[in-house]
Design a protein around this motif. Structure first.
Motif, short mmCIF file in Angstrom:
data_model
loop_
_atom_site.label_atom_id
_atom_site.label_comp_id
_atom_site.label_asym_id
_atom_site.label_seq_id
_atom_site.Cartn_x
_atom_site.Cartn_y
_atom_site.Cartn_z
N LYS A 1 1.02 -1.51 -0.17
CA LYS A 1 0.11 0.40 0.06
C LYS A 1 0.52 0.53 -0.17
N ARG A 2 0.53 2.13 -0.55
CA ARG A 2 1.65 3.89 -1.08
C ARG A 2 0.65 5.03 -1.06
N ILE A 3 0.40 5.65 -0.45
CA ILE A 3 -0.18 6.43 -0.75
C ILE A 3 0.07 7.39 -2.36
N ILE A 4 -1.03 7.44 -2.47
CA ILE A 4 -0.93 8.16 -4.42
C ILE A 4 -1.08 9.99 -4.01
N ALA A 5 0.33 10.50 -4.07
CA ALA A 5 0.47 12.12 -3.79
C ALA A 5 0.69 12.69 -4.86
N GLN A 6 -0.07 14.20 -4.57
CA GLN A 6 -0.65 14.97 -5.43
C GLN A 6 0.59 15.07 -6.02
N PRO A 7 -0.09 15.36 -7.68
CA PRO A 7 1.11 15.33 -9.00
C PRO A 7 1.68 16.54 -8.55
#
Lengths: 349, 349
Positions: free
Chosen positions: A334-340
């Motif tokens: 699981k990983r955070i989806i960073a705001q690009p």
């Protein structure tokens, strides 16, 4: 903040949002509007009318599967449709470079005409400006448009209200609640790779076509089922930006499953070659829909019966367990989806 | 027609109208709209809503009396106001060059904010795009806007109907009838000369200021008197283009008296030096109003009581005796006012 504009300031991600929040919003906040500017939704609202605007600067003007004309109609129609409104009229503002070929203008206009017919909407007013040679790269088009709250939207919201309290009358970014299912209407990445392929600057060519299309008719079918709480098109900044906006404005976690995200094989190959993340790429013919769990399968089935939504799939759900956008990868991590920070490809739209 | 775009294609006169009529209108005609695109009025109409759009490319961005920000709000507000509608919401689309100074953007935004307050209207949605260095000259702004049919407009039209049959519900270019008085709200030429002076390319400087201003409040006062049948702002192509549009669309003659046309002394001097015709120059803070003769003096008096309209004057009248726009010169001769091919000054707005 730097003291001059960079490409990232127009790239739809965190850097653009900082610019807008820091120096624009404080001046034009409209506290007395139901959907004010500071909500940064896809359109603004006055009474039963939504108003939206987009300037199209795509380069090149013509690319596999589309052109700036098709894009200028589709993008604005879609921004109206994802609010839950029916597009009723568009405006069209052309700014052209002295020396721009009339043949190219005609091709663009033909494409706009076809796309208007496809969407069932008309252009009712326009503006034409010309800048001297060298002052603008060929042509840019602004399309603004208005949409109206429809009976279909009202019935859709009545369905939501059977299952939970729901205080808004539009499909806002702030509407997502724990348990809502997240549907994407089709495969991601086509538009960005088509644009890069057309530019030829990355040393590869593919047979991929842009997905640019008006989605209002598909959206309307979803609303006819009922239970849709929010919708948004993953354009600049891609699905990653979209999920972050939903998560922040709805104060909710969103979990997405990588193995559910539809991506065509040739797109996967190009992305591997380029080292790019499909979640950050802008799309022009897809919509992401949040639906109450009780209606998710039915909405999905209806989308799959449309041409534009035939590859629709449930890719995740909202949750109270955390408050960010997150991805469960194919291998189970699981990983955070960073705001690009921005879209990796400038002038994609 | 040539096979590429020239500056004249964006200059608001006959050449631009040919382009629009020949290759745009046939594609987007909206027969089922009350004010369709092909009427080429200042805005389009759906039900009780008017929609208008303008892209602002003015060069330089800052000039005596105004800037692109003030212009972008005023021009769009005025296009709504001259239809007889109340502006209710605006959209704002920025396209900026990479490297554009944030200080300049802030100055522009401050000016937009001030002008919005002056007009009493808000921006409810926006878009920001950035093009790479060299692909666009600094910044262009598209402002679109919507307005609503007001009770004031309805009452104004009820006054007209006391005196003659009147079948439209908006202030259209096609509404002018024989006997109607033509009022201009103030002096002509200020904006064009201010722009040329700011450019410094004509070898002179003046202390003249652009007239750029939102005119919706002044227009509303005129409508409160009643009897206004049409209104239009003499922007690109100037009063010459405006009168030709009224004459052609209303199938009527219009006689204007040169000695009645208000032009400031320093503007007259600059025009003499440049060999330019004030009737062809674009203005950004004036409106031309056609009023039934029974109400003309009262409307004039009301305009003169406002700051924006204090120099208003009746400059002529519509007539059945001929079917063109004509000028009676100071020395008593008569000549046709030709529709200008375009505005003599590019990127004036």
């Amino acid at each position: 903040m730097q003291n001059s504009i960079t490409l990232a300031h127009g790239a739809g991600g965190a850097i653009m949002q900082q610019l807008i929040k820091n120096i624009m919003l404080n001046r034009f906040s409209g506290a007395n509007f139901e959907v004010p500017l500071e909500s940064l939704d896809d359109a603004g609202v006055v009474d039963d009318i939504v108003l939206t605007t987009d300037s199209y600067t795509v380069n090149p003007l013509f690319f596999p599967g589309g052109d700036i004309g098709r894009m200028s109609i589709s993008g604005t129609v879609n921004d109206i449709a994802v609010m839950g409104a029916d597009p009723i009229a568009l405006s069209s503002g052309f700014v052209m470079e002295e020396g721009f070929h009339l043949d190219d203008l005609e091709k663009i206009l033909q494409s706009m005409e076809r796309t208007c017919k496809e969407a069932g909407v008309g252009i009712i007013t326009g503006d034409t400006k010309v800048m001297e040679r060298g002052a603008i790269d060929k042509i840019i088009i602004n399309t603004s448009g208005i949409g109206k709250r429809s009976e279909t939207l009202k019935r859709n919201i009545d369905v939501v209200k059977k299952y939970r309290t729901f205080n808004t009358t539009w499909l806002l970014d702030s509407n997502v609640k724990s348990g809502d299912k997240i549907i994407i209407s089709g495969a991601l990445g086509d538009h960005a790779i088509a644009i890069m392929s057309a530019r030829g600057t990355y040393g590869f060519e593919t047979d991929v076509m842009s997905d640019v299309a008006p989605l209002n008719k598909m959206m309307k079918k979803a609303l006819e089922v009922g239970g849709v709480v929010s919708a948004k098109d993953p354009t600049r900044g891609g699905l990653a930006n979209l999920l972050n906006e939903w998560s922040a404005k709805s104060r909710i976690g969103i979990m997405i499953y990588e193995n559910q995200i539809p991506v065509r094989e040739n797109i996967k190959a190009a992305l591997g070659f380029l080292g790019m993340d499909v979640l950050q790429l802008g799309n022009e013919g897809k919509v992401c829909i949040a639906v109450i769990p009780e209606k998710a399968d039915e909405v999905l089935q209806t989308l799959k019966e449309t041409e534009e939504g035939k590859d629709a799939v449930i890719i995740g759900e909202a949750t109270n367990e955390f408050d960010v956008a997150a991805l469960e990868t194919t291998v189970g991590g699981k990983r955070i989806i960073a705001q690009p920070a921005g879209d990796p490809i400038p002038r994609i739209c």
